[in-house]
Design a protein around this motif. Structure first.
Motif, PDB file in Angstrom:
ATOM      1  N   UNK A  57       0.834  -1.203   0.000  1.00  0.00           N
ATOM      2  CA  UNK A  57       0.000   0.000   0.000  1.00  0.00           C
ATOM      3  C   UNK A  57       0.872   1.258   0.000  1.00  0.00           C
ATOM      4  N   UNK A  58       1.910   1.276   0.816  1.00  0.00           N
ATOM      5  CA  UNK A  58       2.818   2.429   0.876  1.00  0.00           C
ATOM      6  C   UNK A  58       3.520   2.642  -0.464  1.00  0.00           C
ATOM      7  N   UNK A  59       3.904   1.556  -1.130  1.00  0.00           N
ATOM      8  CA  UNK A  59       4.564   1.679  -2.427  1.00  0.00           C
ATOM      9  C   UNK A  59       3.622   2.313  -3.452  1.00  0.00           C
TER      10      UNK A  59
ATOM     11  N   UNK B 277       3.426   6.001  -2.585  1.00  0.00           N
ATOM     12  CA  UNK B 277       4.685   6.683  -2.897  1.00  0.00           C
ATOM     13  C   UNK B 277       4.857   6.946  -4.392  1.00  0.00           C
ATOM     14  N   UNK B 278       4.298   6.072  -5.233  1.00  0.00           N
ATOM     15  CA  UNK B 278       4.488   6.204  -6.684  1.00  0.00           C
ATOM     16  C   UNK B 278       3.278   6.793  -7.396  1.00  0.00           C
ATOM     17  N   UNK B 279       2.323   7.288  -6.641  1.00  0.00           N
ATOM     18  CA  UNK B 279       1.145   7.891  -7.251  1.00  0.00           C
ATOM     19  C   UNK B 279       1.558   9.051  -8.151  1.00  0.00           C
ATOM     20  N   UNK B 280       1.034   9.059  -9.344  1.00  0.00           N
ATOM     21  CA  UNK B 280       1.350  10.117 -10.306  1.00  0.00           C
ATOM     22  C   UNK B 280       2.564   9.814 -11.156  1.00  0.00           C
ATOM     23  N   UNK B 281       3.228   8.681 -10.897  1.00  0.00           N
ATOM     24  CA  UNK B 281       4.412   8.306 -11.660  1.00  0.00           C
ATOM     25  C   UNK B 281       4.164   7.106 -12.575  1.00  0.00           C
ATOM     26  N   UNK B 282       2.903   6.745 -12.767  1.00  0.00           N
ATOM     27  CA  UNK B 282       2.579   5.589 -13.578  1.00  0.00           C
ATOM     28  C   UNK B 282       3.018   5.816 -15.022  1.00  0.00           C
ATOM     29  N   UNK B 283       3.466   4.724 -15.635  1.00  0.00           N
ATOM     30  CA  UNK B 283       3.826   4.794 -17.052  1.00  0.00           C
ATOM     31  C   UNK B 283       2.557   4.941 -17.883  1.00  0.00           C
TER      32      UNK B 283
END
Length: 62
Positions: free
Chosen positions: A8-10, A13-19
């Protein structure tokens, strides 16, 4: 930290960085869900397309 919390934290942390284009992907999913006859499967993105093409290229089993 339990495994679920780590995953869940990962995601957070990567929200908005999706390819690719996540907004376009969401629109495709919603459109498919609202179709008169929704598809059984939906392929999203280049990697999804590549997997389907590779599967179609394999010889079928008798």
């Amino acid at each position: 930290m339990p495994m679920v919390e780590g995953v869940k934290a990962a995601f957070v942390d990567h929200d908005g960085e999706q390819a690719g284009d996540p907004v376009r992907g969401v629109r495709a999913v919603i459109s498919a869900m609202n179709a008169p006859v929704p598809p059984h499967r939906i392929v999203l993105g280049n990697s999804g397309y590549d997997v389907v093409v590779a599967m179609q290229a394999r010889p079928s089993h008798p």
